[in-house]
Design a protein around this motif. Structure first.
Motif, mmCIF file in Angstrom:
data_model
loop_
_atom_site.group_PDB
_atom_site.id
_atom_site.type_symbol
_atom_site.label_atom_id
_atom_site.label_comp_id
_atom_site.label_asym_id
_atom_site.label_seq_id
_atom_site.Cartn_x
_atom_site.Cartn_y
_atom_site.Cartn_z
ATOM 1 N N ILE A 119 34.905 59.281 42.881
ATOM 2 C CA ILE A 119 35.235 58.495 41.687
ATOM 3 C C ILE A 119 36.727 58.221 41.715
ATOM 4 N N GLY A 120 37.069 56.986 41.489
ATOM 5 C CA GLY A 120 38.471 56.609 41.567
ATOM 6 C C GLY A 120 38.925 55.812 40.368
ATOM 7 N N TRP A 121 40.209 55.860 40.151
ATOM 8 C CA TRP A 121 40.870 55.010 39.171
ATOM 9 C C TRP A 121 41.581 53.889 39.921
ATOM 10 N N PHE A 122 41.365 52.691 39.451
ATOM 11 C CA PHE A 122 41.993 51.507 40.007
ATOM 12 C C PHE A 122 42.683 50.757 38.875
ATOM 13 N N ARG A 123 43.634 49.925 39.231
ATOM 14 C CA ARG A 123 44.280 49.122 38.206
ATOM 15 C C ARG A 123 44.526 47.723 38.723
ATOM 16 N N GLN A 124 44.561 46.811 37.788
ATOM 17 C CA GLN A 124 44.840 45.416 38.137
ATOM 18 C C GLN A 124 45.743 44.817 37.079
ATOM 19 N N ALA A 125 46.901 44.411 37.516
ATOM 20 C CA ALA A 125 47.859 43.750 36.642
ATOM 21 C C ALA A 125 47.651 42.244 36.728
ATOM 22 N N PRO A 126 48.060 41.506 35.720
ATOM 23 C CA PRO A 126 47.890 40.051 35.745
ATOM 24 C C PRO A 126 48.520 39.427 36.984
ATOM 25 N N GLY A 127 47.748 38.610 37.670
ATOM 26 C CA GLY A 127 48.249 37.919 38.837
ATOM 27 C C GLY A 127 48.361 38.765 40.085
ATOM 28 N N LYS A 128 47.910 40.014 40.004
ATOM 29 C CA LYS A 128 48.006 40.899 41.159
ATOM 30 C C LYS A 128 46.620 41.367 41.587
ATOM 31 N N GLU A 129 46.556 41.867 42.810
ATOM 32 C CA GLU A 129 45.295 42.387 43.311
ATOM 33 C C GLU A 129 45.021 43.771 42.729
ATOM 34 N N ARG A 130 43.765 44.102 42.701
ATOM 35 C CA ARG A 130 43.368 45.442 42.284
ATOM 36 C C ARG A 130 43.908 46.456 43.284
ATOM 37 N N GLU A 131 44.379 47.582 42.780
ATOM 38 C CA GLU A 131 44.890 48.607 43.676
ATOM 39 C C GLU A 131 44.374 49.979 43.254
ATOM 40 N N PRO A 132 44.150 50.848 44.225
ATOM 41 C CA PRO A 132 43.731 52.211 43.883
ATOM 42 C C PRO A 132 44.902 53.008 43.328
ATOM 43 N N VAL A 133 44.629 53.826 42.363
ATOM 44 C CA VAL A 133 45.651 54.671 41.755
ATOM 45 C C VAL A 133 45.435 56.128 42.149
ATOM 46 N N SER A 134 44.217 56.605 41.965
ATOM 47 C CA SER A 134 43.906 58.006 42.257
ATOM 48 C C SER A 134 42.405 58.156 42.428
ATOM 49 N N CYS A 135 42.004 59.053 43.317
ATOM 50 C CA CYS A 135 40.578 59.267 43.579
ATOM 51 C C CYS A 135 40.281 60.746 43.709
ATOM 52 N N ILE A 136 39.070 61.101 43.370
ATOM 53 C CA ILE A 136 38.606 62.470 43.485
ATOM 54 C C ILE A 136 37.176 62.414 44.008
ATOM 55 N N SER A 137 36.766 63.468 44.715
ATOM 56 C CA SER A 137 35.385 63.484 45.204
ATOM 57 C C SER A 137 34.742 64.831 44.939
ATOM 58 N N SER A 138 33.444 64.841 45.039
ATOM 59 C CA SER A 138 32.687 66.071 44.789
ATOM 60 C C SER A 138 32.801 67.052 45.942
ATOM 61 N N SER A 139 33.192 66.556 47.119
ATOM 62 C CA SER A 139 33.150 67.402 48.318
ATOM 63 C C SER A 139 34.520 67.771 48.860
#
Length: 131
Positions: free
Chosen positions: A34-54
């Motif tokens: 599961i990850g957090w992503f962000r997208q600012a106006p006029g910009k591409e989506r980018e990953p911020v932080s991710c975590i996994s079960s394993s």
């Protein structure tokens, strides 16, 4: 039906803090990222932080290392992922989304192209950081 619901966004001054939550309901999978992503106006989506079960080590984008912390709580059929954001900067203004991908590691989740449609997405929460 799996649903991801984000909350916790808002308006904050630079240097302030916010805590985002992503609640994944009816989430019965044992292997996921599961990850957090962000997208600012006029910009591409980018990953911020991710975590996994394993995996024990989460991912943080260089731009947020040392300021953001990801964590999770697991209950029956529900996973809640938090993103504690401290020392916020104006460039952090964006819509923040959480996404879940089943059966992958963090590295695999991050390897997909920027417009990849993960298995499950939340509706997004706006974070605005004023200068």
């Amino acid at each position: 039906e799996v649903q991801l619901v984000e909350s916790g966004g808002g308006l904050v001054q630079a240097g302030g803090s916010l805590r985002l939550s992503c609640t994944a309901s009816e989430f019965t999978f044992d292997d996921y990222a599961i990850g957090w992503f962000r997208q600012a106006p006029g910009k591409e989506r980018e990953p911020v932080s991710c975590i996994s079960s394993s995996e024990g080590t989460p991912y943080y984008a260089d731009s947020v290392k040392g300021r953001f912390t990801i964590s999770s709580d697991n209950a029956k059929n529900t996973v809640t992922v938090y993103l504690q954001m401290n020392s916020l900067k104006p460039e952090g203004t964006a819509v923040y989304y959480c996404a879940a991908e089943v059966g992958v590691t963090i590295a695999r989740m991050l390897s997909y192209p920027g417009n990849y449609e993960y298995d499950y997405w939340g509706q997004g929460t706006q974070v605005t950081v004023s200068s």
